[in-house]
Scaffold this active site. Structure first.
Site, PDB file in Angstrom:
ATOM      1  N   GLU A 195      12.008  -3.200  -4.977  1.00  0.00           N
ATOM      2  CA  GLU A 195      12.979  -4.285  -4.767  1.00  0.00           C
ATOM      3  C   GLU A 195      14.040  -4.263  -5.873  1.00  0.00           C
ATOM      4  OE1 GLU A 195      11.133  -8.081  -3.755  1.00  0.00           O
ATOM      5  OE2 GLU A 195      10.401  -7.234  -1.871  1.00  0.00           O
ATOM      6  N   GLU A 317       5.862  -3.055   2.315  1.00  0.00           N
ATOM      7  CA  GLU A 317       5.366  -4.435   2.208  1.00  0.00           C
ATOM      8  C   GLU A 317       5.643  -5.144   3.529  1.00  0.00           C
ATOM      9  OE1 GLU A 317       6.462  -6.780  -1.232  1.00  0.00           O
ATOM     10  OE2 GLU A 317       6.360  -5.009  -2.534  1.00  0.00           O
TER      11      GLU A 317
HETATM   12  O1  AHR Z   1       3.946  -9.024  -2.264  1.00  0.00           O
HETATM   13  C1  AHR Z   1       4.459  -9.983  -3.136  1.00  0.00           C
HETATM   14  C2  AHR Z   1       5.856  -9.646  -3.639  1.00  0.00           C
HETATM   15  O2  AHR Z   1       6.750  -9.642  -2.559  1.00  0.00           O
HETATM   16  C3  AHR Z   1       6.041  -8.291  -4.260  1.00  0.00           C
HETATM   17  O3  AHR Z   1       5.666  -8.264  -5.592  1.00  0.00           O
HETATM   18  C4  AHR Z   1       7.511  -8.078  -4.124  1.00  0.00           C
HETATM   19  O4  AHR Z   1       7.841  -6.715  -4.024  1.00  0.00           O
HETATM   20  C5  AHR Z   1       7.888  -8.873  -2.877  1.00  0.00           C
HETATM   21  O5  AHR Z   1       8.952  -9.724  -3.122  1.00  0.00           O
END
Ligand code: AHR
Length: 528
Positions: A195, A317
């Site tokens: 991110e 994710e």
């Molecule tokens: O999964 C939780 C968080 O969500 C992670 O650390 C981040 O990459 C995303 O914003």
């Protein structure tokens, strides 16, 4: 951690219109079956966040909780059963503040740090590189290391790669041997930042794409270890991020990531994990299915720069994100997991199977005790969530050949202010139709065909007719995941309220399968 924000508290209930058809038809197109479903689509994610690592995966050798060299025995055994193919670590946002050298060597000498992203918890670094890579070896899964670009140096990341993967007489390989590991580990997946548009450095795409080029240059392939380098990609509807990265850096990457959470908002309440009404449920299903549109659009951008599909899209994710469980630490993201979460898992996996020509990995967030987890723990107790059961039932699709299907079923219209508000805020036309059935099919290496079906209708049983084409079958056996209520979940007192059961409501006659699919149920069948 996210850009898009809107006030979920202002939502009003959607108007739900359902057409009258009480059946569904599926046709298997076995003649179009080509694409292998990579096992990595069933990937997992473990971050130093809340009790994912400490108390979840790791309790340490001296714990009174039964453990194998410090790894919780109950959790380890459950994950072994799941056949986890790949595990991403150490973050998430944590990765861009993680300095790997703090997590090697004698535990008593490892410095402590503050986990700034996740509640200011003190991190003692007792779970580090050795503990992670040894766990992956024990689970038989590929490690996916997420490297620090936000606050780390090129040298630090380059040396980490050398430490893990060099078998020569190099300085970092010698250090690793001093710390008790002779042979290098095999590390395939390397994320270059996480991110980077947000918690990973708040960069602009142009700047990050140059940094990506620089960092990735010095992450070397040692001996026969071949790195698969992954650029930190976009979130949700940020098409520009994907475009700029593909334009500037595609030649140096094997993959680019994407993050998408099924969440109702980023300001104020995200909604309770366990208390929701039917409108909330259907709205969540719509938001979940919107991931298809998001994947397709990012893929189209990638196609423009890489028609040969040399660069993969990795959804590293995804999953549901609700308000934390009342009484738990807000920064620890501990949430319960109902049958609704199980549907988010099944619907998402059905979609992922369709795009594996470009989509090569998906890592649900996260493996234990955080967000849409597989497992929840409390002291020495452990439970398997409904999402775990979906992953287990769907395990049969790992590395099988995807069979495209045609699906005809009733459609719900999702209307209401909730969608209008989202549309204004994300500047994107949101999905307004919701098919009540989702399905996927595959053929494994032994020639066995598996079909998974989800009926998201909360009230009506459906009769599903499946045209098998030239597939010969005389019966089908399977499992069903359902429960009395859509908001049912497993607790430490009642850990088996939501769990799979044998399913035989299937008849096969002359190449046609008839399945009685109960309301709010998920089924996986094997044709025989
Ligand atoms: O999964 C939780 C968080 O969500 C992670 O650390 C981040 O990459 C995303 O914003």
């Amino acid at each position: 951690m996210k850009k898009a924000s809107f006030l979920s508290s202002l939502f009003v209930a959607a108007t739900l219109t359902v057409s009258a058809q009480e059946s569904a038809t599926i046709t298997l197109n076995t003649d179009k079956a080509e694409q292998i479903i990579p096992k990595e689509i069933y990937g997992q994610f473990a971050e130093h966040l809340g009790s994912c690592i400490y108390g979840g995966l790791w309790v340490g050798e001296d714990s009174s909780i039964p453990n194998i060299n410090g790894y919780r025995t109950d959790v380890f055994n459950a994950l072994k059963e799941l056949k986890v193919p790949v595990l991403r670590w150490p973050g998430g946002c944590f990765a861009d503040e993680y300095h790997w050298m703090d997590g090697i060597g004698p535990k008593e000498n490892r410095p402590k740090m503050v986990n700034n992203n996740w509640g200011g918890t003190i991190e003692d670094n007792s779970f580090g590189t050795h503990e992670f890579l040894n766990l992956c070896e024990m689970l038989g899964c590929e490690p996916y290391i997420s490297g620090n670009v936000g606050s780390g140096t090129v040298e630090e990341l380059a040396k980490w790669v050398e430490y893990m993967t060099s078998d020569g007489d190099s300085p970092m390989a010698r250090l690793r041997r001093q710390n008790g590991r002779d042979k290098a580990w095999k590390v395939k997946y390397l994320g270059v930042g996480n991110e980077s548009w947000g918690c990973g450095g708040n960069m602009r795409a142009e700047y990050y794409s140059d940094l990506y080029r620089r960092y990735s240059t010095y992450c070397r392939d040692y001996d026969d270890n071949k790195l698969y380098k992954i650029a930190s990609g976009a979130t949700d509807y940020d098409w520009n991020w994907t475009k700029v990265l593909m334009e500037n850096s595609k030649d140096l990457m094997q993959g680019i990531s994407l993050h998408y959470y099924t969440v109702s908002g980023w300001v104020g309440s995200k909604g309770s994990a366990t208390e929701f009404n039917h409108d909330d449920f259907y709205w969540t299903m719509g938001k979940c299915r919107e991931i298809e549109d998001v994947i397709v659009k990012h893929c189209k951008i990638m196609d423009q720069y890489d028609p040969e599909k040399k660069v993969a899209l990795l959804l590293d994710e995804w999953g549901t994100w609700w308000d934390v469980e009342p009484g738990t630490i807000p920064g620890h993201l501990y949430q319960q997991n109902t049958l609704r979460d199980a549907f988010v898992a099944s619907l998402s996996l059905d979609i992922f199977h369709k795009y594996t020509d470009r989509l090569k990995m998906a890592n649900i967030a996260q493996i234990v005790n955080v967000l849409q987890s597989m497992i929840l723990t409390k002291e020495d107790k452990m439970l398997l969530t409904p999402t775990y059961h979906v992953f287990k039932m769907y395990g049969v699709h790992q590395e099988a050949t995807y069979i495209p299907i045609e699906l005809d079923c009733k459609i719900m219209n999702l209307e209401g202010e909730r969608n209008q508000m989202r549309e204004e805020l994300i500047d994107y036309p949101v999905l307004r139709t919701l098919p009540m059935v989702s399905a996927t099919a595959s053929k494994n290496a032994e020639g066995k065909i598996h079909i998974s079906l989800s009926n998201i209708d909360l009230e009506n049983e459906l009769e599903v007719t499946i045209n098998l084409g030239d597939v010969k079958a005389t019966k089908a056996v399977g499992e069903i995941l359902t429960s009395a209520k859509i908001d049912d979940y497993n607790t430490f007192e009642n850990p088996n309220l939501v769990k799979p059961a044998a399913f035989d409501e299937v008849k096969v006659k002359k190449g046609v399968l008839k399945v009685k699919l109960p309301a709010k149920s998920i089924v996986t069948l094997q044709l025989q």
